[in-house]
Design a protein around this motif. Structure first.
Motif, PDB file in Angstrom:
ATOM      1  N   THR A  87     -63.956   3.628 -46.564  1.00 33.56           N
ATOM      2  CA  THR A  87     -65.378   3.916 -46.757  1.00 33.56           C
ATOM      3  C   THR A  87     -65.731   5.270 -46.126  1.00 33.56           C
ATOM      4  N   PRO A  88     -66.353   6.182 -46.876  1.00 30.91           N
ATOM      5  CA  PRO A  88     -66.569   7.554 -46.389  1.00 30.91           C
ATOM      6  C   PRO A  88     -67.385   7.670 -45.114  1.00 30.91           C
ATOM      7  N   THR A  89     -68.237   6.684 -44.803  1.00 36.50           N
ATOM      8  CA  THR A  89     -69.100   6.784 -43.625  1.00 36.50           C
ATOM      9  C   THR A  89     -68.477   6.199 -42.364  1.00 36.50           C
ATOM     10  N   TRP A  90     -67.252   5.704 -42.454  1.00 36.09           N
ATOM     11  CA  TRP A  90     -66.577   5.189 -41.265  1.00 36.09           C
ATOM     12  C   TRP A  90     -66.084   6.356 -40.395  1.00 36.09           C
ATOM     13  N   ALA A  91     -65.388   6.042 -39.318  1.00 33.38           N
ATOM     14  CA  ALA A  91     -64.907   7.061 -38.383  1.00 33.38           C
ATOM     15  C   ALA A  91     -64.095   8.134 -39.101  1.00 33.38           C
ATOM     16  N   LYS A  92     -64.208   9.374 -38.599  1.00 30.37           N
ATOM     17  CA  LYS A  92     -63.497  10.508 -39.187  1.00 30.37           C
ATOM     18  C   LYS A  92     -62.335  10.915 -38.277  1.00 30.37           C
ATOM     19  N   PHE A  93     -61.221  11.248 -38.909  1.00 30.02           N
ATOM     20  CA  PHE A  93     -60.021  11.632 -38.171  1.00 30.02           C
ATOM     21  C   PHE A  93     -59.104  12.402 -39.101  1.00 30.02           C
ATOM     22  N   ALA A  94     -58.162  13.117 -38.510  1.00 24.30           N
ATOM     23  CA  ALA A  94     -57.073  13.733 -39.263  1.00 24.30           C
ATOM     24  C   ALA A  94     -55.768  13.099 -38.808  1.00 24.30           C
ATOM     25  N   ARG A  95     -54.911  12.774 -39.759  1.00 26.24           N
ATOM     26  CA  ARG A  95     -53.564  12.309 -39.434  1.00 26.24           C
ATOM     27  C   ARG A  95     -52.682  13.534 -39.208  1.00 26.24           C
ATOM     28  N   VAL A  96     -51.935  13.547 -38.108  1.00 23.34           N
ATOM     29  CA  VAL A  96     -51.165  14.736 -37.732  1.00 23.34           C
ATOM     30  C   VAL A  96     -49.682  14.400 -37.623  1.00 23.34           C
ATOM     31  N   THR A  97     -48.859  15.310 -38.125  1.00 22.66           N
ATOM     32  CA  THR A  97     -47.405  15.164 -38.113  1.00 22.66           C
ATOM     33  C   THR A  97     -46.798  16.516 -37.777  1.00 22.66           C
ATOM     34  N   ILE A  98     -45.753  16.544 -36.944  1.00 20.24           N
ATOM     35  CA  ILE A  98     -44.986  17.769 -36.746  1.00 20.24           C
ATOM     36  C   ILE A  98     -43.673  17.633 -37.502  1.00 20.24           C
ATOM     37  N   ALA A  99     -43.201  18.746 -38.076  1.00 18.18           N
ATOM     38  CA  ALA A  99     -42.044  18.678 -38.962  1.00 18.18           C
ATOM     39  C   ALA A  99     -41.132  19.877 -38.768  1.00 18.18           C
ATOM     40  N   GLU A 100     -39.838  19.615 -38.926  1.00 20.84           N
ATOM     41  CA  GLU A 100     -38.840  20.678 -38.865  1.00 20.84           C
ATOM     42  C   GLU A 100     -38.972  21.611 -40.061  1.00 20.84           C
ATOM     43  N   GLY A 101     -39.252  21.050 -41.232  1.00 19.06           N
ATOM     44  CA  GLY A 101     -39.408  21.850 -42.436  1.00 19.06           C
ATOM     45  C   GLY A 101     -40.337  21.166 -43.416  1.00 19.06           C
ATOM     46  N   MET A 102     -40.877  21.934 -44.360  1.00 19.67           N
ATOM     47  CA  MET A 102     -41.720  21.394 -45.421  1.00 19.67           C
ATOM     48  C   MET A 102     -41.453  22.177 -46.700  1.00 19.67           C
ATOM     49  N   ALA A 103     -41.521  21.481 -47.844  1.00 23.30           N
ATOM     50  CA  ALA A 103     -41.377  22.124 -49.145  1.00 23.30           C
ATOM     51  C   ALA A 103     -42.731  22.359 -49.796  1.00 23.30           C
ATOM     52  N   ASP A 104     -43.696  21.516 -49.491  1.00 25.31           N
ATOM     53  CA  ASP A 104     -45.079  21.676 -49.922  1.00 25.31           C
ATOM     54  C   ASP A 104     -45.934  20.845 -48.977  1.00 25.31           C
ATOM     55  N   ILE A 105     -47.221  20.759 -49.226  1.00 23.29           N
ATOM     56  CA  ILE A 105     -48.124  20.126 -48.267  1.00 23.29           C
ATOM     57  C   ILE A 105     -47.828  18.646 -48.066  1.00 23.29           C
ATOM     58  N   ASP A 106     -47.147  18.000 -49.009  1.00 16.35           N
ATOM     59  CA  ASP A 106     -46.876  16.570 -48.902  1.00 16.35           C
ATOM     60  C   ASP A 106     -45.392  16.235 -48.810  1.00 16.35           C
ATOM     61  N   THR A 107     -44.522  17.241 -48.692  1.00 16.00           N
ATOM     62  CA  THR A 107     -43.081  16.990 -48.703  1.00 16.00           C
ATOM     63  C   THR A 107     -42.429  17.561 -47.449  1.00 16.00           C
ATOM     64  N   PHE A 108     -41.785  16.683 -46.674  1.00 20.35           N
ATOM     65  CA  PHE A 108     -41.114  17.092 -45.445  1.00 20.35           C
ATOM     66  C   PHE A 108     -39.634  17.331 -45.701  1.00 20.35           C
ATOM     67  N   VAL A 109     -39.062  18.227 -44.905  1.00 17.05           N
ATOM     68  CA  VAL A 109     -37.635  18.521 -44.966  1.00 17.05           C
ATOM     69  C   VAL A 109     -37.083  18.426 -43.548  1.00 17.05           C
TER      70      VAL A 109
END
Length: 423
Positions: free
Chosen positions: A154-176
């Motif tokens: 629901t859009p009015t619930w608490a706001k947050f960002a999910r955070v991940t650290i990665a060695e590599g990435m190929a695009d915004i949704d793909t980890f390497v």
């Protein structure tokens, strides 16, 4: 590229406002890490000796000890990042090298703004970013910040960002390669929410910025500017921000290279977040206690790197450790074991912050620029401190943070704002 230490907060002129809108956190990070803010036109720029003075006009908003970025001068010595040494209502002064002509000339116009830390955006999506240091001395790992509305939430619930650290990435949704947090049994636990509505799981490591109470379903506490402080360089940063819970309760978040004791440590990157893998309507915890014991020695809640010192295997928890000042699990800025001021030197006692691996107890390294405070609430929030014994050439900024479930911003850390923190 610059290794200057920068500090900024919500009270700076032109600073981004952290509200209850999805994307508010990535907008703040874009401004502080990449683009800068408070852009002003310089109408004149002169030099006397090694001091340059820019005339801007009334209401420029710049402050002493801020780092500004000057651009557009024909003479290269006037361009770049400088620490403000003096201000008047219409001028800003700073030290430069060389003897460029005075006044400065320009073909395009001269501007000044708050300098960003110097990160780059490697990949982007709607309210998503993958930030990365351009510094070749860094491991150049990625910080993925997903500040988008989860499907089924629901859009009015608490706001947050999910955070991940990665060695590599190929695009915004793909980890390497390696990433953290990561668990083989549920590899997308942090990035892909499951379920829908009040019983959904919305992620694992999060940076909250709009919240009413512990349950995410309780709402975001309205549209108003939360307090925040960001301190860092071009290889990492520490973000203290309020989510609006009970007013102005700040929690420590971070993404930074740390100074490893192991030469060539390829995984010396550290993430601090609120760790909460619960259903959206879960009410069994207290805030910020169960989310981020950020000022507690040795606690590893929400504190992680991709691999231990061997460079193989899975994620490694790293607790912050400092001088044992009272035979207890001490709390930075909240310990009564050493009086303030300390009698022999009438001073403030600071100590480096070590990172200790939970597996085997190995000391992995130290955090750059951040110091443990061994006295009880010695200063108020955002106090600048100099002439600290042992650090006479440094100026520090004291930042308060919440770690007790019953106390707001009663703990704190000191940050070296003189720098540099590292090469």
């Amino acid at each position: 590229m610059s290794n200057k230490v920068k500090w900024m907060h919500q009270g700076f002129a032109g600073a981004p406002v952290l509200t209850n809108n999805w994307g508010s956190l990535t907008a703040l990070l874009d401004a502080c890490l990449v683009t800068g803010f408070n852009l002003k036109t310089v109408t004149a720029l002169t030099r006397t000796g090694d001091v340059a003075t820019a005339t801007i006009g009334s209401g420029h908003g710049f402050l002493v000890d801020q780092v500004v970025l000057v651009e557009g001068c024909d003479q290269p010595s006037y361009n770049g990042e400088f620490t403000v040494t003096a201000i008047t209502s219409t001028t800003v002064s700073f030290r430069i090298e060389g003897e460029p002509a005075s006044p400065a000339t320009t073909q395009t116009g001269v501007t000044m703004k708050i300098a960003p830390l110097g990160f780059e955006i490697a990949f982007t999506g709607t309210n998503k970013r993958a930030y990365r240091s351009p510094n070749p001395l860094s491991n150049r790992h990625y910080l993925r910040v997903d500040d988008s509305l989860p499907t089924g939430y629901t859009p009015t619930w608490a706001k947050f960002a999910r955070v991940t650290i990665a060695e590599g990435m190929a695009d915004i949704d793909t980890f390497v390669g390696a990433r953290a947090p990561f668990t083989p049994g549920a590899p997308t636990r942090n990035e892909v929410p499951t379920g829908s509505g009040a019983t959904m799981y919305t992620g694992w490591f999060k940076w909250y910025y709009a919240r009413h109470s512990y349950a995410e379903t309780s709402g975001d506490n309205g549209n108003w500017g939360r307090s925040w402080v960001l301190i860092g360089d071009d290889r990492g940063f520490f973000l203290f921000n309020s989510s609006g819970y009970s007013g102005d309760w700040r929690v420590l978040h971070a993404f930074t290279d740390f100074d490893s004791y192991k030469p060539g440590d390829n995984f010396a990157s550290y993430l601090i977040a609120s760790e909460r893998y619960q259903q959206a309507n879960y009410t069994g915890g207290s805030y910020p206690w169960q989310d981020a014991y950020s000022a507690y020695a040795q606690d590893t809640t929400g504190k992680i790197c991709m691999r231990d010192y061997t460079g193989i295997g899975g994620n490694c928890r790293l607790g912050m450790l400092s001088l044992n000042d009272g035979n207890n699990q001490n709390i930075s800025g909240r310990s009564g074991a050493i009086p303030f001021p300390n009698g022999p030197d009438y001073g403030l006692i600071l100590h480096p912050i070590y990172l200790r691996e939970t597996s085997g107890g190995h000391l992995r390294g130290t955090l750059p620029g951040m110091f443990w405070v061994h006295q009880n609430q010695p200063y108020g929030h955002l106090t600048k401190i100099d002439n600290v014994i042992g650090y006479e050439d440094r100026k520090f900024l004291y930042v308060t943070v919440s770690s007790y479930s019953s106390e707001a911003n009663s703990c704190g850390f000191c940050f070296d704002i003189t720098g540099p923190w590292r090469p």
